[in-house]
Enzyme design. Structure first.
Site, PDB file in Angstrom:
ATOM      1  N   ASP A 137      -8.607 117.065 -54.132  1.00  0.00           N
ATOM      2  CA  ASP A 137      -7.554 118.025 -54.505  1.00  0.00           C
ATOM      3  C   ASP A 137      -7.583 119.244 -53.589  1.00  0.00           C
ATOM      4  OD1 ASP A 137      -6.888 116.302 -56.484  1.00  0.00           O
ATOM      5  OD2 ASP A 137      -7.865 117.425 -58.100  1.00  0.00           O
ATOM      6  N   SER A 172      11.949  82.147 -54.016  1.00  0.00           N
ATOM      7  CA  SER A 172      10.988  81.946 -55.104  1.00  0.00           C
ATOM      8  C   SER A 172      10.103  80.754 -54.756  1.00  0.00           C
ATOM      9  CB  SER A 172      11.713  81.740 -56.415  1.00  0.00           C
ATOM     10  OG  SER A 172      12.718  80.796 -56.234  1.00  0.00           O
ATOM     11  N   LEU A 173       9.151  80.490 -55.601  1.00  0.00           N
ATOM     12  CA  LEU A 173       8.231  79.385 -55.366  1.00  0.00           C
ATOM     13  C   LEU A 173       8.494  78.307 -56.395  1.00  0.00           C
ATOM     14  CD1 LEU A 173       4.978  81.512 -55.025  1.00  0.00           C
ATOM     15  CD2 LEU A 173       5.932  80.089 -53.217  1.00  0.00           C
ATOM     16  N   GLU A 218      -4.258  81.801 -52.833  1.00  0.00           N
ATOM     17  CA  GLU A 218      -4.386  83.177 -53.336  1.00  0.00           C
ATOM     18  C   GLU A 218      -3.852  83.282 -54.758  1.00  0.00           C
ATOM     19  OE1 GLU A 218      -2.352  84.503 -49.849  1.00  0.00           O
ATOM     20  OE2 GLU A 218      -0.519  84.925 -50.931  1.00  0.00           O
ATOM     21  N   LYS A 268      -1.550  84.348 -57.926  1.00  0.00           N
ATOM     22  CA  LYS A 268      -0.129  84.676 -58.099  1.00  0.00           C
ATOM     23  C   LYS A 268      -0.064  85.920 -58.975  1.00  0.00           C
ATOM     24  CE  LYS A 268       4.375  82.732 -58.909  1.00  0.00           C
ATOM     25  NZ  LYS A 268       4.992  83.770 -59.720  1.00  0.00           N
ATOM     26  N   ASP A 273       1.134  88.842 -61.265  1.00  0.00           N
ATOM     27  CA  ASP A 273       2.191  88.942 -62.269  1.00  0.00           C
ATOM     28  C   ASP A 273       2.741  90.359 -62.219  1.00  0.00           C
ATOM     29  OD1 ASP A 273       3.875  88.311 -64.266  1.00  0.00           O
ATOM     30  OD2 ASP A 273       2.367  88.184 -65.844  1.00  0.00           O
ATOM     31  N   TYR A 275      -0.089  94.910 -53.529  1.00  0.00           N
ATOM     32  CA  TYR A 275      -0.848  93.910 -52.772  1.00  0.00           C
ATOM     33  C   TYR A 275       0.115  93.123 -51.905  1.00  0.00           C
ATOM     34  CZ  TYR A 275      -4.810  94.933 -55.691  1.00  0.00           C
ATOM     35  OH  TYR A 275      -5.840  95.584 -56.307  1.00  0.00           O
ATOM     36  N   LYS A 282       0.808  77.131 -61.873  1.00  0.00           N
ATOM     37  CA  LYS A 282       0.822  78.106 -62.968  1.00  0.00           C
ATOM     38  C   LYS A 282      -0.261  77.784 -64.002  1.00  0.00           C
ATOM     39  CE  LYS A 282       3.954  80.787 -63.514  1.00  0.00           C
ATOM     40  NZ  LYS A 282       5.395  80.849 -63.550  1.00  0.00           N
ATOM     41  N   CYS A 306      29.515  78.270 -88.507  1.00  0.00           N
ATOM     42  CA  CYS A 306      28.912  79.354 -87.732  1.00  0.00           C
ATOM     43  C   CYS A 306      28.505  80.497 -88.667  1.00  0.00           C
ATOM     44  CB  CYS A 306      29.906  79.851 -86.686  1.00  0.00           C
ATOM     45  SG  CYS A 306      29.322  81.293 -85.801  1.00  0.00           S
ATOM     46  N   CYS A 312      31.016  83.518 -87.604  1.00  0.00           N
ATOM     47  CA  CYS A 312      32.479  83.527 -87.742  1.00  0.00           C
ATOM     48  C   CYS A 312      32.977  82.420 -88.667  1.00  0.00           C
ATOM     49  CB  CYS A 312      33.141  83.416 -86.373  1.00  0.00           C
ATOM     50  SG  CYS A 312      32.997  81.779 -85.648  1.00  0.00           S
ATOM     51  N   CYS A 333      29.223  76.629 -81.776  1.00  0.00           N
ATOM     52  CA  CYS A 333      30.391  77.258 -82.359  1.00  0.00           C
ATOM     53  C   CYS A 333      31.403  77.317 -81.222  1.00  0.00           C
ATOM     54  CB  CYS A 333      30.040  78.666 -82.836  1.00  0.00           C
ATOM     55  SG  CYS A 333      31.498  79.676 -83.116  1.00  0.00           S
ATOM     56  N   CYS A 334      32.581  76.725 -81.433  1.00  0.00           N
ATOM     57  CA  CYS A 334      33.539  76.619 -80.325  1.00  0.00           C
ATOM     58  C   CYS A 334      34.587  77.719 -80.358  1.00  0.00           C
ATOM     59  CB  CYS A 334      34.211  75.243 -80.334  1.00  0.00           C
ATOM     60  SG  CYS A 334      32.983  73.936 -80.266  1.00  0.00           S
ATOM     61  N   CYS A 366      34.542  84.530 -81.852  1.00  0.00           N
ATOM     62  CA  CYS A 366      33.334  84.629 -82.689  1.00  0.00           C
ATOM     63  C   CYS A 366      32.624  85.927 -82.323  1.00  0.00           C
ATOM     64  CB  CYS A 366      32.431  83.419 -82.426  1.00  0.00           C
ATOM     65  SG  CYS A 366      30.751  83.612 -83.046  1.00  0.00           S
TER      66      CYS A 366
HETATM   67  S1  IVH Z   1       4.558  83.923 -51.500  1.00  0.00           S
HETATM   68  C1  IVH Z   1       8.715  82.118 -49.850  1.00  0.00           C
HETATM   69  N1  IVH Z   1       2.382  84.703 -52.680  1.00  0.00           N
HETATM   70  O1  IVH Z   1       6.054  84.909 -56.861  1.00  0.00           O
HETATM   71  C2  IVH Z   1       8.063  82.644 -51.081  1.00  0.00           C
HETATM   72  N2  IVH Z   1       4.441  85.014 -53.809  1.00  0.00           N
HETATM   73  O2  IVH Z   1       8.080  82.673 -57.238  1.00  0.00           O
HETATM   74  C3  IVH Z   1       6.935  83.502 -50.714  1.00  0.00           C
HETATM   75  N3  IVH Z   1       4.217  86.096 -55.985  1.00  0.00           N
HETATM   76  O3  IVH Z   1       8.627  86.918 -56.638  1.00  0.00           O
HETATM   77  C4  IVH Z   1       6.233  84.032 -51.875  1.00  0.00           C
HETATM   78  N4  IVH Z   1       2.035  86.333 -55.951  1.00  0.00           N
HETATM   79  O4  IVH Z   1       6.669  87.969 -55.377  1.00  0.00           O
HETATM   80  C5  IVH Z   1       3.716  84.605 -52.763  1.00  0.00           C
HETATM   81  N5  IVH Z   1       0.372  85.367 -53.607  1.00  0.00           N
HETATM   82  C6  IVH Z   1       1.697  85.270 -53.679  1.00  0.00           C
HETATM   83  C7  IVH Z   1       2.407  85.730 -54.801  1.00  0.00           C
HETATM   84  C8  IVH Z   1       3.790  85.579 -54.825  1.00  0.00           C
HETATM   85  C9  IVH Z   1       3.140  86.543 -56.651  1.00  0.00           C
HETATM   86  C10 IVH Z   1       5.603  86.159 -56.476  1.00  0.00           C
HETATM   87  C11 IVH Z   1       6.602  86.595 -55.439  1.00  0.00           C
HETATM   88  C12 IVH Z   1       7.898  86.012 -55.901  1.00  0.00           C
HETATM   89  C13 IVH Z   1       7.460  84.921 -56.814  1.00  0.00           C
HETATM   90  C14 IVH Z   1       7.962  83.620 -56.245  1.00  0.00           C
END
Ligand code: IVH
Length: 673
Positions: free
Chosen positions: A39, A84-85, A115, A117, A119, A225, A316, A410, A413, A428-429, A434
């Site tokens: 500080d 996404s993966l 590595e 994943k 969250d 990270y 997962k 329903c 409605c 419910c159509c 509705c």
């Molecule tokens: S690699 C081309 N590595 O998972 C995709 N993604 O489902 C490259 N995530 O929103 C993603 N840990 O942010 C990668 N060690 C990791 C990860 C990671 C979390 C997330 C990523 C994305 C989601 C994909």
């Protein structure tokens, strides 16, 4: 005031020292200074910068907090989409993944970078000339939001990196997380302050990054990270994912020390079990592990399918389960009229949140699982997905169970419920006649990925509907300040804010607008694809069922939904009203492609090293002329574009009689008149 070179040097040294302490504390987890001394350094720097404002630079640690942002939450287009993966949950799916990679690459052993994943929240950081210049959320993968002002408060993210011989623009991707311990402390503080508590560390991190005022974010202990780095010409400098991690470490960008290299399925599974065992002890939440083919060349060769890389997969962890008791069973009417039975549960803590409701999906699931009121059940919660009842604990079945049967009308409605042929779901159509569907269609319309009307939540929509101020989502654009202010719990400021958000939402993209309409089967990705493919609403209207099916991921069922939506007079009237009420949208149509008979609409596979073109360039040329690049040679392949060291793909092409091209052939086709 004249620049004083003596102070210049002191300020420079202070900045360096403070950043070094940040690095030791937040990245190495090895503090080298007492908080009070840290500080003092900050105060000294602030004092000098006050006296000599010309010495303030954008990478000064004093610039992390409280800066006014005029770009907050602006839309940011990702130069390369944030994909996404694909997920696997079981060993056999993983075995299939490993096998497919080996077959596609034509090799017998694969080295993987593995590595955790995280969250958390996916984030992209852009450094220009070494300076952290832009930070954005993933958003829908193509467009995110500018959260630079908030990311600057995360002390482990360097404001300047030493880019040495690297190109000027560097993009780093990773996740922002909150440590579990910090999350508990934050919630405790929130309770003391009488403010809302967060459901889990990820929600807390997300809420913290969505602050307009970075002073608030600065009080939230966020971490970052990195898991990838990209820049032009990366393929000339790095050969593997492990190299990327090494480079990130050299740049002092935080990565986790849990990244490893393993070989083949055996290595993958061993890592999975190692991390499961460590999961509880890790400071942050993870929901699985990620396996990536280590070689960047191999990654390039494997390419992408739809919106996920073929060279990586997320393994997962199984969703957490807990025991609870069914107190009652209700039915809910969804946005598209689907009737879902929902178990009301004895409040039960699972995966970090207290669950009070769990989905029973549909009548046949309810019967199959044999769920009764008062039964003891196992419930499961995975990520953000609605919790579900897994099974009844029959051994504990009490004497007072009561059975439940689905209603015939329903609950909202009262119109008669119907089941479409071959479907298990009762519906419910009545559409937006509705009240439940009407309300949900408005909630969906306003949601973040649709029109993104900030501040228009369920309660306000209820109020607007009850007071007959709106009847459907088009009426949102006719609301005025005075009528909002007349509502209970609305002050001048909140009314103004809402009017502003509604006004802002008027300018949107065609993809968002299509998604916002809430057409059955049309999620965010399909909406975007439709916008890209057809460019305007009238063009979509003009398509036949077969034309619609040409779009990625649209099959006969969804094309039917889209076709009938745009041919329904009520929907057309809704869209017209939106446009009359001032909604405008940018078209995201594909660029006109120049037709070259040899390339357009043909399917290409690339292999080996091309003499002059980079693989990305070749792909771009093919794309530009309307050809398609896929990664596996099959009977459908028109050409194999082969360079040096072409492996198994060349052999396969020869066996199947696929025409093999050289780079020269491709270039000739594009330059011939
Ligand atoms: S690699 C081309 N590595 O998972 C995709 N993604 O489902 C490259 N995530 O929103 C993603 N840990 O942010 C990668 N060690 C990791 C990860 C990671 C979390 C997330 C990523 C994305 C989601 C994909």
């Amino acid at each position: 005031m004249k620049k004083n070179s003596a102070f210049d040097e002191i300020v420079l040294a202070l900045k360096k020292e403070i950043q070094e302490h940040n690095f030791n504390y937040y990245v190495k987890d090895d503090p080298t200074i007492a908080d009070s001394a840290y500080d003092d350094l900050m105060r000294k720097l602030e004092g000098l910068e006050k006296q000599y404002p010309e010495l303030i630079t954008e990478d000064s640690p004093t610039q992390r907090v409280g800066m006014l942002s005029n770009t907050a939450f602006n839309q940011v287009s990702h130069i390369k989409p944030m994909l996404s993966l694909n997920n696997v949950f079981h060993e056999d799916e993983l075995v299939a993944f490993d096998k497919r990679i080996k077959t596609d690459l034509g090799i017998e052993s694969i080295n993987y970078a593995v590595e955790p994943k995280f969250d958390g929240l996916a984030i992209a950081l852009i450094y220009e000339e070494g300076f952290f210049s832009l930070g954005a959320t993933r958003g829908d993968g193509f467009t995110g939001e500018d959260v630079t002002h908030n990311l600057k408060t995360i002390k482990s993210i360097p404001l300047k990196i030493d880019t040495k011989s690297l190109p000027s623009r560097i993009e780093i991707r990773g996740e922002v997380v909150m440590f579990k311990e910090d999350f508990l402390a934050l919630n405790k503080k929130q309770v003391e302050l009488g403010q809302k508590v967060f459901a889990n560390p990820r929600n807390a991190a997300a809420g913290s990054l969505r602050q307009l005022d970075s002073n608030i974010t600065a009080t939230r202990p966020l971490r970052f990270y990195a898991y990838s780095i990209d820049f032009e010409g990366i393929e000339n400098i790095l050969t593997s994912h492990s190299d990327s991690i090494k480079l990130l470490n050299e740049l002092k960008i935080p990565t986790t020390n849990l990244v490893k290299n393993v070989n083949d399925i055996k290595g993958l599974l061993a890592y999975y079990h190692e991390i499961i065992d460590k999961r509880q002890e890790l400071p942050f939440d993870i929901d699985g592990v990620v396996y990536k083919v280590n070689s960047l060349n191999h990654q390039d060769e494997l390419g992408f399918v739809s919106r996920a890389p073929r060279w990586a997969v997320a393994h997962k962890f199984p969703a957490e389960e807990a025991e609870s008791q069914v107190l009652g069973i209700d039915v809910q009417v969804g946005r598209t009229g689907a009737i879902t039975p929902v178990a009301r549960l004895k409040p039960t803590f699972v995966s970090g949140v207290t669950v009070t409701n769990a989905s029973l999906h549909n009548e046949s699931e309810l019967l199959r699982k044999d769920v009764h009121i008062n039964d003891f059940v196992l419930i499961r919660r995975a990520g953000d997905v609605v919790p579900e009842v897994v099974s009844v604990i029959k051994s504990k079945r009490p004497g007072n169970i009561k059975s439940f049967s689905m209603p015939t009308n329903c609950p909202e409605c009262n119109s008669e419920l119907k089941k479409e042929e071959g479907e298990v779901i009762l519906r419910c159509c009545a559409g937006i006649q509705c009240s439940a569907q009407r309300k949900q269609s408005i909630m969906h319309f306003a949601s973040r990925k649709a029109m993104d009307i900030d501040g228009l939540g369920e309660k306000i929509i209820d109020q607007l509907l009850q007071n007959k101020m709106i009847n459907d989502f088009t009426d949102l654009y006719t609301l005025d300040l005075a009528s909002l202010e007349s509502l209970e719990r609305f002050g001048e400021k909140s009314a103004k804010n809402l009017i502003n958000s509604i006004h802002h939402s008027k300018e949107t993209t065609l993809g968002r607008l299509i998604y916002a309409l809430g057409i059955r089967g049309v999620g965010e990705a399909t909406a975007k694809d439709l916008a890209k493919e057809f460019g305007t609403i009238s063009n979509i209207k003009a398509q036949t069922l077969v034309d619609l099916e040409q779009v990625d991921d649209i099959g006969p069922t969804v094309s039917g939904f889209i076709h009938s939506y745009f041919n329904d007079l009520n929907s057309v009237a809704l869209i017209d009203r939106l446009i009359n009420n001032g909604v405008t949208f940018r078209s995201e149509a594909k660029k006109e492609v120049k037709f070259v008979p040899e390339i357009s609409e043909k399917i290409f596979v690339l292999t080996g090293t091309l003499p002059t073109l980079k693989r990305e360039d070749a792909k771009q040329i093919i794309d530009q002329y309307g050809g398609k690049v896929t990664s596996t040679v099959s009977k459908k392949t028109d050409y194999l574009l082969a360079g040096n060291d072409a492996g198994s793909k060349l052999e396969k092409a020869q066996v199947l009689g696929v025409v093999v091209l050289s780079e020269d052939d491709l270039i000739k086709w594009t330059t011939e008149e």
